[in-house]
Design a protein around this motif. Structure first.
Motif, PDB file in Angstrom:
ATOM      1  N   ASP A   1       0.826  -1.207   0.000  1.00  0.00           N
ATOM      2  CA  ASP A   1       0.000   0.000   0.000  1.00  0.00           C
ATOM      3  C   ASP A   1       0.861   1.258   0.000  1.00  0.00           C
ATOM      4  O   ASP A   1       0.535   2.249  -0.666  1.00  0.00           O
ATOM      5  N   VAL A   2       1.958   1.244   0.764  1.00  0.00           N
ATOM      6  CA  VAL A   2       2.865   2.394   0.767  1.00  0.00           C
ATOM      7  C   VAL A   2       3.418   2.627  -0.633  1.00  0.00           C
ATOM      8  O   VAL A   2       3.462   3.755  -1.136  1.00  0.00           O
ATOM      9  N   ALA A   3       3.866   1.551  -1.276  1.00  0.00           N
ATOM     10  CA  ALA A   3       4.422   1.680  -2.622  1.00  0.00           C
ATOM     11  C   ALA A   3       3.363   2.192  -3.600  1.00  0.00           C
ATOM     12  O   ALA A   3       3.671   2.998  -4.486  1.00  0.00           O
ATOM     13  N   ALA A   4       2.132   1.734  -3.444  1.00  0.00           N
ATOM     14  CA  ALA A   4       1.056   2.209  -4.321  1.00  0.00           C
ATOM     15  C   ALA A   4       0.791   3.697  -4.103  1.00  0.00           C
ATOM     16  O   ALA A   4       0.543   4.435  -5.064  1.00  0.00           O
ATOM     17  N   LEU A   5       0.861   4.147  -2.852  1.00  0.00           N
ATOM     18  CA  LEU A   5       0.698   5.578  -2.571  1.00  0.00           C
ATOM     19  C   LEU A   5       1.820   6.380  -3.207  1.00  0.00           C
ATOM     20  O   LEU A   5       1.597   7.467  -3.750  1.00  0.00           O
ATOM     21  N   PHE A   6       3.040   5.853  -3.142  1.00  0.00           N
ATOM     22  CA  PHE A   6       4.170   6.533  -3.759  1.00  0.00           C
ATOM     23  C   PHE A   6       3.983   6.628  -5.271  1.00  0.00           C
ATOM     24  O   PHE A   6       4.355   7.630  -5.889  1.00  0.00           O
ATOM     25  N   ALA A   7       3.402   5.595  -5.865  1.00  0.00           N
ATOM     26  CA  ALA A   7       3.136   5.636  -7.305  1.00  0.00           C
ATOM     27  C   ALA A   7       2.128   6.731  -7.637  1.00  0.00           C
ATOM     28  O   ALA A   7       2.228   7.396  -8.676  1.00  0.00           O
TER      29      ALA A   7
END
Length: 279
Positions: free
Chosen positions: A242-248
């Motif tokens: 989820d963190v990586a998706a937010l960064f995207a």
């Protein structure tokens, strides 16, 4: 009387200092009495997870500053949602007349992590009938000092932001906006807070290099590689994803808008990143 929750956190401790300097009557809610003593202000011991401790903390309170820890899932739930809902319910029963709540930029139904959690709390607050002012700040500049930002073992900045720009905001400015709203109970609504500039993480790395007197690089990873890195650092896999998706989303421009809200509320411009690092 104002009750300040989250008083020992990144925003709350600055708000405590500001209200103290202004001579504003308030008390801080703390879980640890020793940390309350360190604040140097009137404080009461209480815990969002211990409902019986909340009514004494709210006795005589007219306004509440509502803030608490992050939205890291525990056993499949967001503890922050349960905790802040309980505090809102206790405030309603105590006759609190207004709440100033810290939310997050991009809060929305179905949003990931803090975005979805704060949206749910915002809806509960609206349904409570208590007039409210909701602050939605962007990313905190303080994350680059506390370690909440991701760094490599060599001290380089790590992320999955691409060329996306972020208008990071200083927590001192968030606290000053909260103080301004607490001083003017007539103001309600939602206030989006950002810094004065939207920077890429390459530009942030350059600012860090100047401040530290050494070269700091920005290492950009594809989202899946970044999620794997976070997992190796001990974060749950679903949370890391989820963190990586937010960064995207940030890479696609979700946090590149600069607002003038800090100036509107405080009468001065927000601090820029270089000034934050210098301080």
């Amino acid at each position: 009387m104002i009750l300040v929750t989250g008083a020992t956190g990144s925003i709350g401790r600055h708000l405590v200092r500001r209200l103290t300097a202004d001579g504003t009557p308030f008390r801080a809610l703390v879980r640890d009495p020793a940390r309350g003593d360190d604040l140097g202000c009137a404080h009461v011991t209480g815990d969002f997870d211990l409902p019986e401790t909340l009514p004494p903390a709210l006795d005589g309170v007219e306004q509440m500053f509502l803030n608490a820890g992050g939205a890291v899932p525990a056993d499949g739930e967001q503890p922050m949602v349960r905790q802040q809902k309980a505090m809102i319910d206790a405030a309603r029963r105590a006759g609190v007349r207004r709440i100033v709540k810290v939310s997050v930029l991009g809060a929305r139904e179905g949003g990931r992590l803090a975005q979805g959690a704060h949206w749910e709390i915002e809806r509960h607050l609206a349904a409570s009938g208590i007039p409210a002012a909701v602050l939605r700040p962007g990313g905190f500049m303080q994350n680059f000092r506390t370690g909440a930002g991701a760094f490599t073992a060599d001290g380089d900045l790590l992320g999955a932001y691409g060329d996306g720009r972020v208008a990071y905001v200083d927590c001192r400015d968030i606290a000053d906006c909260a103080a301004a709203l607490l001083h003017d109970p007539s103001r309600t609504g939602t206030f989006v807070l950002t810094g004065p500039e939207a920077l890429t993480h390459d530009e942030i790395a350059a600012e860090l290099s100047r401040a530290q007197g050494r070269t700091v690089r920005y290492v950009d990873l594809p989202p899946d590689e970044f999620a794997a890195t976070l997992t190796r650092q001990g974060l749950p896999a679903a949370f890391a994803a989820d963190v990586a998706a937010l960064f995207a989303e940030v890479a696609a421009g979700s946090q590149d808008t600069v607002t003038g809200t800090v100036r509107d509320l405080t009468g001065r411009p927000p601090r820029d990143f270089a000034s934050f690092l210098a301080a």
